[in-house]
Design a protein around this motif. Structure first.
Motif, mmCIF file in Angstrom:
data_model
loop_
_atom_site.group_PDB
_atom_site.id
_atom_site.type_symbol
_atom_site.label_atom_id
_atom_site.label_comp_id
_atom_site.label_asym_id
_atom_site.label_seq_id
_atom_site.Cartn_x
_atom_site.Cartn_y
_atom_site.Cartn_z
ATOM 1 N N PHE A 229 13.332 24.213 -18.386
ATOM 2 C CA PHE A 229 14.205 24.143 -17.210
ATOM 3 C C PHE A 229 13.515 24.695 -15.972
ATOM 4 N N ASP A 230 13.773 24.041 -14.860
ATOM 5 C CA ASP A 230 13.373 24.600 -13.573
ATOM 6 C C ASP A 230 14.171 23.917 -12.469
ATOM 7 N N VAL A 231 14.238 24.564 -11.330
ATOM 8 C CA VAL A 231 14.843 23.987 -10.127
ATOM 9 C C VAL A 231 13.754 23.966 -9.064
ATOM 10 N N ASP A 232 13.281 22.765 -8.767
ATOM 11 C CA ASP A 232 12.199 22.599 -7.798
ATOM 12 C C ASP A 232 10.991 23.475 -8.156
ATOM 13 N N GLY A 233 10.679 23.501 -9.450
ATOM 14 C CA GLY A 233 9.491 24.233 -9.904
ATOM 15 C C GLY A 233 9.695 25.733 -10.067
ATOM 16 N N GLU A 234 10.942 26.198 -10.048
ATOM 17 C CA GLU A 234 11.228 27.627 -10.190
ATOM 18 C C GLU A 234 12.187 27.863 -11.349
ATOM 19 N N THR A 235 11.951 28.933 -12.095
ATOM 20 C CA THR A 235 12.838 29.281 -13.205
ATOM 21 C C THR A 235 12.969 30.791 -13.298
ATOM 22 N N VAL A 236 13.685 31.237 -14.327
ATOM 23 C CA VAL A 236 14.036 32.653 -14.458
ATOM 24 C C VAL A 236 13.663 33.146 -15.860
ATOM 25 N N MET A 237 13.225 34.403 -15.933
ATOM 26 C CA MET A 237 12.945 35.046 -17.210
ATOM 27 C C MET A 237 13.927 36.201 -17.400
ATOM 28 N N VAL A 238 14.657 36.170 -18.528
ATOM 29 C CA VAL A 238 15.632 37.212 -18.833
ATOM 30 C C VAL A 238 15.265 37.863 -20.160
ATOM 31 N N ALA A 239 15.887 38.995 -20.457
ATOM 32 C CA ALA A 239 15.653 39.685 -21.724
ATOM 33 C C ALA A 239 16.889 39.523 -22.602
ATOM 34 N N PRO A 240 16.784 38.801 -23.726
ATOM 35 C CA PRO A 240 17.930 38.672 -24.629
ATOM 36 C C PRO A 240 18.373 40.052 -25.124
ATOM 37 N N ALA A 241 19.679 40.316 -25.077
ATOM 38 C CA ALA A 241 20.168 41.671 -25.337
ATOM 39 C C ALA A 241 20.292 42.016 -26.812
ATOM 40 N N ALA A 242 20.237 41.027 -27.701
ATOM 41 C CA ALA A 242 20.365 41.334 -29.131
ATOM 42 C C ALA A 242 19.281 42.323 -29.580
ATOM 43 N N GLY A 243 18.128 42.282 -28.921
ATOM 44 C CA GLY A 243 17.037 43.183 -29.264
ATOM 45 C C GLY A 243 17.286 44.620 -28.855
ATOM 46 N N PHE A 244 18.369 44.859 -28.109
ATOM 47 C CA PHE A 244 18.734 46.219 -27.702
ATOM 48 C C PHE A 244 19.804 46.817 -28.624
ATOM 49 N N TYR A 245 20.105 46.090 -29.688
ATOM 50 C CA TYR A 245 21.018 46.575 -30.715
ATOM 51 C C TYR A 245 20.257 46.691 -32.032
ATOM 52 N N SER A 246 20.719 47.574 -32.910
ATOM 53 C CA SER A 246 20.182 47.571 -34.274
ATOM 54 C C SER A 246 21.173 46.954 -35.249
ATOM 55 N N THR A 247 22.430 46.814 -34.831
ATOM 56 C CA THR A 247 23.433 46.124 -35.634
ATOM 57 C C THR A 247 23.180 44.623 -35.554
ATOM 58 N N ASN A 248 23.148 43.964 -36.689
ATOM 59 C CA ASN A 248 22.873 42.532 -36.723
ATOM 60 C C ASN A 248 24.006 41.734 -36.076
ATOM 61 N N ASN A 249 23.619 40.652 -35.418
ATOM 62 C CA ASN A 249 24.553 39.676 -34.862
ATOM 63 C C ASN A 249 25.460 40.250 -33.778
#
Length: 396
Positions: free
Chosen positions: A343-363
């Motif tokens: 995905f991009d908009v006119d050659g620009e996109t965004v990088m985010v950090a998925p939050a599941a990795g900030f938990y130790s509880t599964n799912n």
């Protein structure tokens, strides 16, 4: 073929850094990537720190003391005194980043299979540090709908076993931006004293507190004199992430003596970085006043723009420079990768950090992302606009 250790196989990937190869591939395609994934401030490092390295008079780049130079630690103690924290320079060990301070703390107070209670979501590397130290993380979940406030003390007490050695908090919080109140710190102090536990507080964002809120350190709580271990760092405070200088601070002499043995095993913290960090302590208050004003404006812009997107919910941070947002998706890991790959908009996109990795509880946190408002306001507006357009076309 020789086998990798079970510990090595169990080490989690960083939710912040694991998507870097996809970002690099996006760069090679000529895309512009707005980085909301990592807490790397774009604020300039104080000139006084940079100048100290430029004009140093060293002839030999030699070792320093394992606990850091005495002159530097005395200046750190004076800095804490200005912040109503009464410690001596002998209560401080200078480390290679706050990460090493945490590893020293874990190694000093816990043995194999001991347990540490951590309100989640929490800084993702706590999972890695616990695995490296052969320690079990016992999570107590703080809730999005409560803005990630401290869970009820009863929830902590349910989790305490003979193996429990410590409670770890990050204040203000990464990834939530939540600021623990004085009353909440006192509640934690009561449970620590009652059950004879350590409280480890990661306070690297202490300067970044908003909305006229008061920051209260565990080191200010007299009842925790033998129980408190503070983790600190220059990385965020002075925008000096690459210096890799942190501190372990405790008035418990046995903790410091034990941590020092770990410090001796790695010889010493980096000399030039200590020179820069010592100079940074003379940074005028006006620097922080300007930085805090800027972060408040960025936070407000980010929250305002996110709340314009249908289906997005966001918890309002009171400190640090992160927030957790819930997105109308099922899997933030897949979505974050798709943003970079497809995905991009006119050659620009965004990088985010998925939050599941900030938990130790599964799912848990599968539909959440951590966003860092470390970009200028115009870039934040553009990045959130791209995110909004992406959510309109994305299908899990």
């Amino acid at each position: 073929m020789p086998k990798i250790s079970e510990k090595g196989q169990s080490m989690p990937q960083s939710p912040i850094r694991k998507l870097v190869p996809f970002a690099e591939a996006a760069y090679k395609k000529g895309k512009i990537v707005y980085h909301l994934n990592i807490g790397q401030p774009d604020i300039k490092t104080p000139e006084i720190a940079m100048d100290a390295v430029r004009v140093h008079s060293l002839d030999i780049l030699s070792y320093t003391r394992s606990e850091g130079s005495e002159e530097y630690r005395k200046k750190i103690a004076k800095y804490y005194a200005k912040n109503s924290i009464d410690v001596n320079h002998d209560d401080i060990i200078v480390t290679t980043g706050g990460s090493e301070a945490l590893l020293f703390a874990f190694g000093s107070i816990m043995d194999s299979d001991d347990e540490i209670i951590i309100p989640e979501p929490f800084y993702a590397n706590y999972n890695g540090f616990s695995i490296a130290s052969d320690v079990k993380v016992v999570p107590v979940i703080s809730k999005f709908e409560d803005n990630f406030a401290l869970p009820e003390i009863a929830e902590f007490e349910k989790l305490i076993t003979p193996k429990t050695k410590a409670i770890l908090i990050c204040n203000p919080g990464n990834p939530t931006g939540y600021l623990y109140s004085k009353e909440e710190i006192k509640k934690l102090a009561e449970i620590a004293v009652k059950h004879d536990l350590f409280i480890i507080a990661d306070e690297v964002y202490r300067e970044f507190v908003y909305d006229d809120k008061e920051f209260y350190s565990i080191m200010q709580e007299e009842s925790l004199k033998e129980h408190a271990i503070m983790i600190d760092s220059v990385s965020k405070r002075y925008s000096m992430c690459g210096a890799r200088i942190g501190y372990l601070v405790s008035r418990n002499k046995e903790v410091i003596a034990t941590a020092l043995k770990f410090a001796q095993a790695r010889l010493s913290p980096p000399t030039l970085a200590q020179i820069a960090s010592e100079a940074a302590l003379d940074t005028p208050q006006s620097y922080f006043d300007d930085v805090i004003e800027e972060y408040v404006e960025r936070r407000n812009v980010l929250i305002e723009e996110l709340e314009k997107i249908d289906g997005v919910k966001v918890a309002k941070p009171q400190g640090a420079f992160y927030c957790i947002a819930e997105l109308p998706i099922n899997n933030a890991d897949k979505f974050a990768q798709w943003l970079l790959e497809e995905f991009d908009v006119d050659g620009e996109t965004v990088m985010v950090a998925p939050a599941a990795g900030f938990y130790s509880t599964n799912n848990v946190g599968q539909n959440q992302v951590r966003l860092a408002y470390v970009l200028n306001k115009a870039s934040l507006v553009k990045a959130v606009a791209i995110l909004g357009k992406a959510l309109k076309v994305y299908r899990d």
